[in-house]
Scaffold this motif. Structure first.
Motif, short mmCIF file in Angstrom:
data_model
loop_
_atom_site.label_atom_id
_atom_site.label_comp_id
_atom_site.label_asym_id
_atom_site.label_seq_id
_atom_site.Cartn_x
_atom_site.Cartn_y
_atom_site.Cartn_z
N THR A 52 0.80 -1.22 0.00
CA THR A 52 0.00 0.00 0.00
C THR A 52 0.83 1.27 0.00
O THR A 52 0.29 2.35 -0.19
CB THR A 52 -0.94 0.03 1.22
OG1 THR A 52 -0.15 -0.06 2.42
CG2 THR A 52 -1.93 -1.11 1.18
N SER A 53 2.15 1.16 0.17
CA SER A 53 2.97 2.37 0.18
C SER A 53 3.08 2.94 -1.22
O SER A 53 2.92 2.25 -2.21
CB SER A 53 4.37 2.06 0.73
OG SER A 53 5.05 1.20 -0.14
N ARG A 54 3.33 4.24 -1.28
CA ARG A 54 3.47 4.90 -2.57
C ARG A 54 4.89 4.72 -3.08
O ARG A 54 5.82 4.58 -2.29
CB ARG A 54 3.13 6.37 -2.41
CG ARG A 54 1.66 6.57 -2.06
CD ARG A 54 1.31 8.00 -2.00
NE ARG A 54 1.83 8.56 -0.76
CZ ARG A 54 1.67 9.81 -0.38
NH1 ARG A 54 1.01 10.64 -1.14
NH2 ARG A 54 2.15 10.25 0.75
N PRO A 55 5.08 4.73 -4.41
CA PRO A 55 6.43 4.55 -4.95
C PRO A 55 7.32 5.72 -4.56
O PRO A 55 6.87 6.86 -4.57
CB PRO A 55 6.20 4.49 -6.45
CG PRO A 55 4.92 5.21 -6.68
CD PRO A 55 4.09 4.97 -5.45
N PRO A 56 8.58 5.44 -4.22
CA PRO A 56 9.47 6.53 -3.83
C PRO A 56 9.89 7.37 -5.03
O PRO A 56 10.00 6.88 -6.15
CB PRO A 56 10.68 5.80 -3.24
CG PRO A 56 10.67 4.47 -3.90
CD PRO A 56 9.23 4.13 -4.16
N ASN A 85 7.38 24.00 -10.68
CA ASN A 85 6.85 24.18 -9.33
C ASN A 85 7.53 23.25 -8.32
O ASN A 85 6.89 22.69 -7.45
CB ASN A 85 5.34 23.95 -9.31
CG ASN A 85 4.61 24.94 -10.18
OD1 ASN A 85 5.01 26.10 -10.30
ND2 ASN A 85 3.54 24.48 -10.82
N GLY A 86 8.85 23.05 -8.47
CA GLY A 86 9.60 22.23 -7.54
C GLY A 86 9.40 20.73 -7.72
O GLY A 86 9.89 19.95 -6.91
N ARG A 87 8.71 20.33 -8.78
CA ARG A 87 8.43 18.91 -9.01
C ARG A 87 9.20 18.46 -10.25
O ARG A 87 9.08 19.05 -11.31
CB ARG A 87 6.93 18.72 -9.22
CG ARG A 87 6.51 17.28 -9.36
CD ARG A 87 5.01 17.12 -9.47
NE ARG A 87 4.48 17.95 -10.56
CZ ARG A 87 3.37 18.66 -10.47
NH1 ARG A 87 2.67 18.70 -9.36
NH2 ARG A 87 2.94 19.34 -11.51
N THR A 88 10.02 17.40 -10.10
CA THR A 88 10.76 16.88 -11.24
C THR A 88 9.83 16.11 -12.17
O THR A 88 8.77 15.63 -11.76
CB THR A 88 11.90 15.95 -10.80
OG1 THR A 88 11.36 14.87 -10.04
CG2 THR A 88 12.95 16.71 -10.00
N THR A 135 4.91 11.82 -10.96
CA THR A 135 3.93 11.25 -10.05
C THR A 135 3.51 12.37 -9.11
O THR A 135 4.22 12.72 -8.17
CB THR A 135 4.51 10.05 -9.29
OG1 THR A 135 4.96 9.09 -10.25
CG2 THR A 135 3.46 9.41 -8.38
N HIS A 136 2.36 12.96 -9.40
CA HIS A 136 1.91 14.14 -8.66
C HIS A 136 1.82 13.90 -7.16
O HIS A 136 2.21 14.74 -6.37
CB HIS A 136 0.55 14.61 -9.21
CG HIS A 136 0.63 15.07 -10.61
ND1 HIS A 136 0.39 14.24 -11.68
CD2 HIS A 136 0.94 16.29 -11.13
CE1 HIS A 136 0.55 14.92 -12.79
NE2 HIS A 136 0.88 16.16 -12.50
N SER A 137 1.30 12.73 -6.77
CA SER A 137 1.12 12.45 -5.34
C SER A 137 2.45 12.37 -4.59
O SER A 137 2.49 12.56 -3.38
CB SER A 137 0.35 11.15 -5.14
OG SER A 137 1.06 10.05 -5.69
N MET A 138 3.54 12.13 -5.32
CA MET A 138 4.85 12.03 -4.68
C MET A 138 5.72 13.26 -4.92
O MET A 138 6.78 13.41 -4.34
CB MET A 138 5.59 10.78 -5.18
CG MET A 138 4.91 9.48 -4.79
SD MET A 138 4.66 9.32 -3.01
CE MET A 138 6.34 9.27 -2.43
N GLY A 139 5.30 14.12 -5.83
CA GLY A 139 6.04 15.35 -6.08
C GLY A 139 7.28 15.17 -6.94
O GLY A 139 8.21 15.97 -6.85
N GLY A 140 7.32 14.11 -7.76
CA GLY A 140 8.49 13.92 -8.62
C GLY A 140 8.40 12.64 -9.43
O GLY A 140 7.37 11.99 -9.50
N VAL A 141 9.53 12.29 -10.03
CA VAL A 141 9.62 11.13 -10.91
C VAL A 141 9.78 9.86 -10.09
O VAL A 141 10.61 9.80 -9.18
CB VAL A 141 10.82 11.29 -11.89
CG1 VAL A 141 11.00 10.05 -12.74
CG2 VAL A 141 10.63 12.51 -12.76
N THR A 142 8.99 8.84 -10.44
CA THR A 142 9.07 7.53 -9.79
C THR A 142 9.26 6.46 -10.86
O THR A 142 9.22 6.74 -12.06
CB THR A 142 7.80 7.21 -8.98
OG1 THR A 142 6.71 7.04 -9.90
CG2 THR A 142 7.48 8.29 -7.96
#
Length: 164
Positions: A52-56, A85-88, A135-142
């Protein structure tokens, strides 16, 4: 019995290269050694957390390696890293022969996005499609973005095989 199911689950998970699956494989292997079942104790809690964890978010070196692995050297531009906006994000522009080919690519990509429950930011002007993956929910590339990028490249190669 349960040990056979656990061994089967370990083998199934071992076939995937995703870091999360590797972690799950280790948890299942510990269960098999201890004779436990997937529904008991701390191992079960760790297993549920892994699923259930989100991808890092990938680190800078991991993103660079992913971009190198995505470079196709064909008729398409290379994937590159961007930031907004600070998101890769991973970004790439595909250029097709005409609007119909670009639209066919986007149609395949839309079906993939629904299956993966992961949706790109993209735009289309005539024969060009610009794709941005993050990956918007993580704020960057996964890893999910890297996998989608690989599949997008495959779709594009199917449409324009002479440029690969």
């Amino acid at each position: 019995g349960s040990s056979t199911r656990t061994r089967d689950a370990v083998q199934f998970v071992a076939n995937y290269s995703c870091p999360r699956f590797a972690m799950i494989s280790k948890i299942l292997a510990r269960l098999a050694v201890r004779g436990g079942t997937a529904g008991s104790g701390r191992a079960a809690t760790a297993l549920r957390a892994a699923f259930t964890s989100r991808p890092p978010v990938l680190s800078w070196p991991e993103r660079n390696e992913a971009i190198r692995s995505l470079t196709d050297g064909g008729g398409f531009s290379s994937w590159r890293e961007g930031e907004e906006n600070g998101r890769t994000r991973l970004t790439k522009t595909y250029e097709f022969s005409d609007f119909s080919e670009a639209f066919a690519f986007m149609t395949q990509g839309a079906a993939l996005a629904e299956r993966m429950d992961h949706h790109p930011e993209w735009s289309n002007v005539y024969n060009r499609v610009e794709v941005n993956l993050t990956t918007h929910s993580m704020g960057g590339v996964t890893d999910k973005d890297v996998e989608m990028a690989k599949l997008f490249d495959e779709y594009a190669k199917d449409i324009l095989p002479s440029q690969v």
